[in-house]
Write an enzyme that holds these catalytic residues in place. Structure first.
Site, PDB file in Angstrom:
ATOM      1  N   CYS A  82       0.792  -1.226   0.000  1.00 46.93           N
ATOM      2  CA  CYS A  82       0.000   0.000   0.000  1.00 46.93           C
ATOM      3  C   CYS A  82       0.832   1.288   0.000  1.00 46.93           C
ATOM      4  O   CYS A  82       0.384   2.273  -0.598  1.00 46.93           O
ATOM      5  CB  CYS A  82      -1.009  -0.007   1.139  1.00 46.93           C
ATOM      6  SG  CYS A  82      -0.308  -0.216   2.782  1.00 46.93           S
ATOM      7  N   HIS A 271      -2.242   1.325   7.470  1.00 49.05           N
ATOM      8  CA  HIS A 271      -2.490   1.243   6.031  1.00 49.05           C
ATOM      9  C   HIS A 271      -2.295   2.627   5.428  1.00 49.05           C
ATOM     10  O   HIS A 271      -2.632   3.635   6.051  1.00 49.05           O
ATOM     11  CB  HIS A 271      -3.913   0.742   5.786  1.00 49.05           C
ATOM     12  CG  HIS A 271      -4.242   0.522   4.345  1.00 49.05           C
ATOM     13  ND1 HIS A 271      -3.873  -0.617   3.667  1.00 49.05           N
ATOM     14  CD2 HIS A 271      -4.898   1.299   3.446  1.00 49.05           C
ATOM     15  CE1 HIS A 271      -4.306  -0.534   2.419  1.00 49.05           C
ATOM     16  NE2 HIS A 271      -4.920   0.616   2.258  1.00 49.05           N
TER      17      HIS A 271
END
Length: 279
Positions: A82, A271
């Site tokens: 990510c 994230h």
């Protein structure tokens, strides 16, 4: 802020670890984006490193309508990298390439892109980040920054260590990984803030980073002074109550701090997401 999603449905299910005596376990939890509180992370919050067996070496390109133009974005495979994708999607969504704004273009029929291609595009952008004034001092500093960035680049495909400070949405402890964001002029935000209307928590957390606060909690629990023990418990309760790494005060500060139309990387729940502010 509006969060354009680039993750695969069902990725990164929350993991649970036992906490003995309230001391954080070794190994960060990786909850799914948008999940509720799942426990106390123990290491600097970072994206989970996928196993080599499960790691995909290519990613699907999705073409979207962005500001009236057909524009590509890279979608995330299960447990994908990510940090790399969040930065690359900013480079794809930026229109005008200037000395402080970089742009990546893909062929109009591109449907799949490999990790190697993504790294090559990103490396080209980093190498083109020349200083505005070519003085000897700036040039030497730039060369050192490029060297540091090239060392960090491989980490983008596995996860970055970021150490947040709870005082502001753009406050992070400076680590070598931050050089990528600086060179590419990509803002990095989080929303894990202490509410100033909670003076007890403000005193307990202060201006400490996440790592420093975890160390303080452990030290306070071992102290003989009841005041220190109490302060450590308040700090621990703050981390437990905000384990999703976003607070209401942080969300309000994000709304105020992020500029209209600004493209940035948003860190939450271990994230990294591509984020923009729209109205």
């Amino acid at each position: 802020p509006h969060l354009p999603s680039n993750e695969h449905p069902g990725e990164d299910a929350p993991e649970k670890h036992p906490v003995e005596g309230g001391v954080p376990p070794m190994g960060a939890l990786v909850p799914s984006p948008g999940a509720g509180a799942v426990g106390l992370p123990a290491e600097p919050p970072r994206a989970r490193t996928p196993s080599r067996e499960a790691e995909a070496d290519f990613y699907c390109v999705k073409w979207i309508s962005w500001k009236g133009e057909r524009t590509p974005v890279i979608t995330q495979s299960e447990n994908g990298p990510c940090p790399l994708l969040a930065i690359m999607n900013i480079l794809l969504l930026q229109w005008k390439a200037t000395s402080r704004c970089f742009q990546v273009k893909l062929p109009p029929q591109k449907e799949v892109i490999t990790a190697e291609e993504l790294m090559a595009h990103l490396g080209d952008c980093v190498l083109s980040a020349q200083p505005r004034e070519p003085s000897e001092g700036l040039q030497l500093n730039f060369q050192q920054n490029i060297s540091d960035a090239m060392t960090v680049l491989p980490k983008l495909s596995t996860g970055l260590d970021v150490n947040v400070r709870f005082t502001g949405v753009s406050d992070f402890e400076y680590t070598p990984e931050c050089i990528i964001f600086d060179l590419l002029n990509v803002p990095l935000y989080h929303g894990w803030l202490v509410d100033p209307q909670s003076p007890e928590v403000v005193r307990a957390v202060g201006r400490l980073s996440y790592n420093q606060l975890v160390e303080k909690i452990i030290t306070c629990k071992q102290a003989g002074d009841s005041g220190l023990v109490s302060e450590g418990l308040v700090a621990e309760q703050f981390l437990e109550a905000t384990a999703s790494q976003l607070t209401y005060h942080g969300l309000c500060e994000l709304t105020a701090a992020v500029r209209e139309g600004e493209l940035s990387v948003f860190f939450r729940n271990n994230h990294f997401s591509t984020m923009t502010k729209h109205e």
